[in-house]
Design an enzyme around this catalytic site. Sequence first.
Site, PDB file in Angstrom:
ATOM      1  N   LYS A 114       0.930  -0.778  -0.192  1.00  0.00           N
ATOM      2  CA  LYS A 114      -0.266   0.071   0.083  1.00  0.00           C
ATOM      3  C   LYS A 114       1.173   1.379   0.225  1.00  0.00           C
ATOM      4  O   LYS A 114       1.862   1.571   1.194  1.00  0.00           O
ATOM      5  CB  LYS A 114      -1.051  -0.389   1.585  1.00  0.00           C
TER       6      LYS A 114
HETATM    7  C1  E4P Z   1      -8.347   1.480   4.207  1.00  0.00           C
HETATM    8  O1  E4P Z   1      -7.588   1.059   2.968  1.00  0.00           O
HETATM    9  C2  E4P Z   1      -8.124   2.794   4.413  1.00  0.00           C
HETATM   10  O2  E4P Z   1      -7.300   2.529   5.214  1.00  0.00           O
HETATM   11  C3  E4P Z   1      -9.771   2.555   5.749  1.00  0.00           C
HETATM   12  O3  E4P Z   1     -10.535   2.021   5.104  1.00  0.00           O
HETATM   13  C4  E4P Z   1      -9.447   4.021   6.427  1.00  0.00           C
HETATM   14  O4  E4P Z   1     -10.333   4.330   7.292  1.00  0.00           O
HETATM   15  P1  E4P Z   1     -11.099   5.549   8.171  1.00  0.00           P
HETATM   16  O5  E4P Z   1     -10.910   6.770   7.541  1.00  0.00           O
HETATM   17  O6  E4P Z   1     -11.916   4.999   8.746  1.00  0.00           O
HETATM   18  O7  E4P Z   1      -9.641   5.525   9.421  1.00  0.00           O
END
Ligand code: E4P
Length: 217
Positions: free
Chosen positions: A83
């Site tokens: 990522k």
């Molecule tokens: C997933 O890949 C993201 O990091 C995550 O969904 C972020 O979610 P949040 O905005 O609730 O922290």
Amino acid sequence: MKFFVDTAEIDDIKELNALGIVDGVTTNPSLIAKSGRDIIEVTKEICSIVDGPVSAEVVATEADAMIAEGRELAKIADNIAVKVPLTWDGLKACNVLTNEGNMVNVTLCFTANQALLAAKVGATFISPFIGRLDDLNLDGMELIADIRDIYDNYGYETQILAASIRSANHMSDCAKIGADVATAPPGVIKKMADHVLTDKGLEAFLKDAAKANIKIV
Ligand code: E4P
């Protein structure tokens, strides 16, 4: 639509995976920090439980350092998706890491233009953040729809991984629009099963069953 679970908590992943509804896992540095565990160790354990892609995020901000971290993360297991953030350096790192045969999830996407660039550099997944846009009174779901249109117009194969999902309604809305994947916290996935009329109906059925002394085993 594929379901990814957005957590680094092993017990939650095991419970949902046993139900056969987990197509992958997403983590980020905040979720890893919350688990209190070493990133390599916990990610390795997640990869041993789930067959599908497991996103593990770099923490470097400069392309060469992101590439080095991405290569290290990719060594953990064959189902790692590296990522990287949607910055100019992140796009450079995405391009190199995908050309080396790795899955790459480009995260922190907030505009259709960002998603267009991610597709151009060959991202495996683009992660538009719905909840964080909604928090600013913007429309996260409109972004998912715009990216769907753009990718379909040109046949981009980058998968739309709807992220920052905060409610069960987000899940069905993503499915209606045609997101390829939605990643949600375990609690949100479980909430998808809830309805007050289901609870009320079941209560009445159980009352009648008790009155009639219905026993099955
Ligand atoms: C997933 O890949 C993201 O990091 C995550 O969904 C972020 O979610 P949040 O905005 O609730 O922290």
